[in-house]
Design a protein around this motif. Sequence first.
Motif, PDB file in Angstrom:
ATOM      1  N   THR A   1       1.347  10.189   4.846  1.00  0.00           N
ATOM      2  CA  THR A   1       2.157   9.882   3.673  1.00  0.00           C
ATOM      3  C   THR A   1       1.661  10.650   2.455  1.00  0.00           C
ATOM      4  O   THR A   1       2.461  11.248   1.711  1.00  0.00           O
ATOM      5  CB  THR A   1       2.124   8.368   3.381  1.00  0.00           C
ATOM      6  OG1 THR A   1       2.761   7.675   4.456  1.00  0.00           O
ATOM      7  CG2 THR A   1       2.833   8.045   2.077  1.00  0.00           C
ATOM      8  N   GLU A   2       0.365  10.634   2.240  1.00  0.00           N
ATOM      9  CA  GLU A   2      -0.202  11.339   1.083  1.00  0.00           C
ATOM     10  C   GLU A   2       0.103  12.835   1.148  1.00  0.00           C
ATOM     11  O   GLU A   2       0.489  13.439   0.143  1.00  0.00           O
ATOM     12  CB  GLU A   2      -1.709  11.121   1.026  1.00  0.00           C
ATOM     13  CG  GLU A   2      -2.365  11.828  -0.147  1.00  0.00           C
ATOM     14  CD  GLU A   2      -3.831  11.494  -0.266  1.00  0.00           C
ATOM     15  OE1 GLU A   2      -4.434  11.889  -1.295  1.00  0.00           O
ATOM     16  OE2 GLU A   2      -4.396  10.868   0.642  1.00  0.00           O
TER      17      GLU A   2
ATOM     18  N   THR B   1       2.752  14.743  -1.517  1.00  0.00           N
ATOM     19  CA  THR B   1       2.241  15.852  -2.331  1.00  0.00           C
ATOM     20  C   THR B   1       3.026  17.136  -2.108  1.00  0.00           C
ATOM     21  O   THR B   1       3.345  17.854  -3.066  1.00  0.00           O
ATOM     22  CB  THR B   1       0.755  16.092  -2.005  1.00  0.00           C
ATOM     23  OG1 THR B   1       0.019  14.887  -2.244  1.00  0.00           O
ATOM     24  CG2 THR B   1       0.185  17.213  -2.864  1.00  0.00           C
TER      25      THR B   1
ATOM     26  N   ASP C   1       0.932   4.147  -2.886  1.00  0.00           N
ATOM     27  CA  ASP C   1       0.828   5.587  -2.654  1.00  0.00           C
ATOM     28  C   ASP C   1       1.946   6.342  -3.370  1.00  0.00           C
ATOM     29  O   ASP C   1       1.728   7.395  -3.973  1.00  0.00           O
ATOM     30  CB  ASP C   1       0.870   5.896  -1.155  1.00  0.00           C
ATOM     31  CG  ASP C   1      -0.388   5.440  -0.423  1.00  0.00           C
ATOM     32  OD1 ASP C   1      -1.446   5.308  -1.078  1.00  0.00           O
ATOM     33  OD2 ASP C   1      -0.311   5.191   0.800  1.00  0.00           O
TER      34      ASP C   1
ATOM     35  N   ARG D   1       1.163   6.353  -7.056  1.00  0.00           N
ATOM     36  CA  ARG D   1       0.051   7.240  -7.397  1.00  0.00           C
ATOM     37  C   ARG D   1       0.476   8.701  -7.423  1.00  0.00           C
ATOM     38  O   ARG D   1       0.087   9.469  -8.317  1.00  0.00           O
ATOM     39  CB  ARG D   1      -1.090   7.044  -6.393  1.00  0.00           C
ATOM     40  CG  ARG D   1      -2.346   7.866  -6.721  1.00  0.00           C
ATOM     41  CD  ARG D   1      -3.410   7.702  -5.660  1.00  0.00           C
ATOM     42  NE  ARG D   1      -3.862   6.322  -5.536  1.00  0.00           N
ATOM     43  CZ  ARG D   1      -3.621   5.540  -4.489  1.00  0.00           C
ATOM     44  NH1 ARG D   1      -2.907   6.010  -3.464  1.00  0.00           N
ATOM     45  NH2 ARG D   1      -4.058   4.311  -4.435  1.00  0.00           N
ATOM     46  N   HIS D   2       1.302   9.101  -6.475  1.00  0.00           N
ATOM     47  CA  HIS D   2       1.630  10.523  -6.342  1.00  0.00           C
ATOM     48  C   HIS D   2       2.908  10.930  -7.063  1.00  0.00           C
ATOM     49  O   HIS D   2       3.045  12.090  -7.465  1.00  0.00           O
ATOM     50  CB  HIS D   2       1.735  10.892  -4.861  1.00  0.00           C
ATOM     51  CG  HIS D   2       0.436  10.824  -4.136  1.00  0.00           C
ATOM     52  ND1 HIS D   2      -0.560  11.761  -4.295  1.00  0.00           N
ATOM     53  CD2 HIS D   2      -0.051   9.898  -3.271  1.00  0.00           C
ATOM     54  CE1 HIS D   2      -1.602  11.431  -3.542  1.00  0.00           C
ATOM     55  NE2 HIS D   2      -1.315  10.310  -2.920  1.00  0.00           N
TER      56      HIS D   2
ATOM     57  N   LEU E   1       0.832  -1.209   0.000  1.00  0.00           N
ATOM     58  CA  LEU E   1       0.000   0.000   0.000  1.00  0.00           C
ATOM     59  C   LEU E   1       0.866   1.259   0.000  1.00  0.00           C
ATOM     60  O   LEU E   1       0.531   2.257  -0.640  1.00  0.00           O
ATOM     61  CB  LEU E   1      -0.936  -0.014   1.209  1.00  0.00           C
ATOM     62  CG  LEU E   1      -2.026  -1.089   1.179  1.00  0.00           C
ATOM     63  CD1 LEU E   1      -2.760  -1.134   2.518  1.00  0.00           C
ATOM     64  CD2 LEU E   1      -3.002  -0.850   0.034  1.00  0.00           C
ATOM     65  N   THR E   2       1.989   1.214   0.720  1.00  0.00           N
ATOM     66  CA  THR E   2       2.914   2.352   0.717  1.00  0.00           C
ATOM     67  C   THR E   2       3.481   2.564  -0.680  1.00  0.00           C
ATOM     68  O   THR E   2       3.565   3.700  -1.174  1.00  0.00           O
ATOM     69  CB  THR E   2       4.056   2.118   1.721  1.00  0.00           C
ATOM     70  OG1 THR E   2       3.518   1.896   3.025  1.00  0.00           O
ATOM     71  CG2 THR E   2       4.995   3.318   1.760  1.00  0.00           C
TER      72      THR E   2
ATOM     73  N   ILE F   1       7.206   8.978   3.819  1.00  0.00           N
ATOM     74  CA  ILE F   1       6.330   7.842   4.075  1.00  0.00           C
ATOM     75  C   ILE F   1       6.246   7.526   5.563  1.00  0.00           C
ATOM     76  O   ILE F   1       7.187   7.742   6.325  1.00  0.00           O
ATOM     77  CB  ILE F   1       6.780   6.592   3.296  1.00  0.00           C
ATOM     78  CG1 ILE F   1       8.188   6.156   3.715  1.00  0.00           C
ATOM     79  CG2 ILE F   1       6.737   6.853   1.791  1.00  0.00           C
ATOM     80  CD1 ILE F   1       8.606   4.797   3.136  1.00  0.00           C
TER      81      ILE F   1
ATOM     82  N   TRP G   1      11.436   9.990  -1.456  1.00  0.00           N
ATOM     83  CA  TRP G   1      10.308   9.673  -0.574  1.00  0.00           C
ATOM     84  C   TRP G   1      10.666   9.269   0.857  1.00  0.00           C
ATOM     85  O   TRP G   1       9.767   9.073   1.683  1.00  0.00           O
ATOM     86  CB  TRP G   1       9.430   8.587  -1.195  1.00  0.00           C
ATOM     87  CG  TRP G   1      10.116   7.353  -1.701  1.00  0.00           C
ATOM     88  CD1 TRP G   1      10.321   7.018  -3.005  1.00  0.00           C
ATOM     89  CD2 TRP G   1      10.655   6.259  -0.934  1.00  0.00           C
ATOM     90  NE1 TRP G   1      10.951   5.798  -3.106  1.00  0.00           N
ATOM     91  CE2 TRP G   1      11.166   5.305  -1.861  1.00  0.00           C
ATOM     92  CE3 TRP G   1      10.756   5.983   0.433  1.00  0.00           C
ATOM     93  CZ2 TRP G   1      11.775   4.108  -1.455  1.00  0.00           C
ATOM     94  CZ3 TRP G   1      11.369   4.807   0.843  1.00  0.00           C
ATOM     95  CH2 TRP G   1      11.864   3.887  -0.097  1.00  0.00           C
TER      96      TRP G   1
ATOM     97  N   ARG H   1      -1.208   6.579   6.398  1.00  0.00           N
ATOM     98  CA  ARG H   1      -1.285   6.819   4.958  1.00  0.00           C
ATOM     99  C   ARG H   1      -1.749   8.240   4.633  1.00  0.00           C
ATOM    100  O   ARG H   1      -1.360   8.799   3.597  1.00  0.00           O
ATOM    101  CB  ARG H   1      -2.195   5.794   4.289  1.00  0.00           C
ATOM    102  CG  ARG H   1      -1.605   4.379   4.309  1.00  0.00           C
ATOM    103  CD  ARG H   1      -2.446   3.412   3.532  1.00  0.00           C
ATOM    104  NE  ARG H   1      -2.411   3.682   2.097  1.00  0.00           N
ATOM    105  CZ  ARG H   1      -3.263   3.171   1.231  1.00  0.00           C
ATOM    106  NH1 ARG H   1      -4.249   2.376   1.662  1.00  0.00           N
ATOM    107  NH2 ARG H   1      -3.167   3.442  -0.055  1.00  0.00           N
TER     108      ARG H   1
END
Length: 305
Positions: free
Chosen positions: A274-275, A279, A58, A61-62, A54-55, A267, A263, A271
Amino acid sequence: MSAMTTAELRGYQQICGDEGAMMVIACDQRGGMRQVLAATPEEQAKISNETLGLTKADIARHLASAAGGVLVDPICAVPMIVDEWLLPKNTGLLIGLDASGWDTSPEGYRLSKLVEGVDARRVRELGGTGGKIMIYLRMDTPAANTQNLEILKSCIEDFAREDLLLVVEFLTYRLEGESKEGYEARLPYLIQDGCRACLDLGSKVLKIPYPGSPEACAEVTRICGSTPWAVLSAGVDHSTFLGQVEAAMSNGASGVIAGRSLWKDCISLDRAETEKKLTTIAVPRLKELQAIIRKYYRPAYRKAA
């Protein structure tokens, strides 16, 4: 030099940014990522592969959505990020073949390891644009490299049979009893000779540590000829990496495959946090790297007719 086939070249194009240079976000780390997420070995051991996946999703995705591609491992991240539509459709996907960590020979040499059951065909089945293999090399100590070069040779042949892109990474390391100063003095030559060894086995794209100076970068470019090479971040801080990227790109590098420098400060097991940090911190860092790439990149690879 071994030229890319049309299929390999298409895979290479898919891990490049709009300007044609490699810009790949590396998050294939497992042990290293656990060390960022938790302070003690006991806490790190509690972090599941699902949480790591999942990390990585993320990060993809970003960051990778704004880059050329993402490099992930086959343990935590795939097929999940593909099956659950977490990876942007125009983002290249490199899948790492190397297992976490290394074995040690009786002489103290690092022996590279691969994830069991992951070969070129499996990379294709997982939706990969291509694969990435990492081996350890000490080119001034031939006995340290025999097994690792055999692993590399076998992987290059396997990916050639599948006509699938393979990015070859090598790392160097200090030998037992070697001083820090002695190792650093040898580093440019270890990297240059490592490039030669990988090219001799048929490597078509290289991912290498910063060679140590602008002059050493220029020598790597001379050695590689038309073979593209990308510089990796090796976990240095972002400002240091920016200087390394500028030296590499201004002396013929074909791009960047960067992970922790982007990153590692962003992280966490939260989450939402993290997001937010990806960003506000990592995305601006990525844009700084991309600005350097745009400033210096000159296409070096063209497939022969």
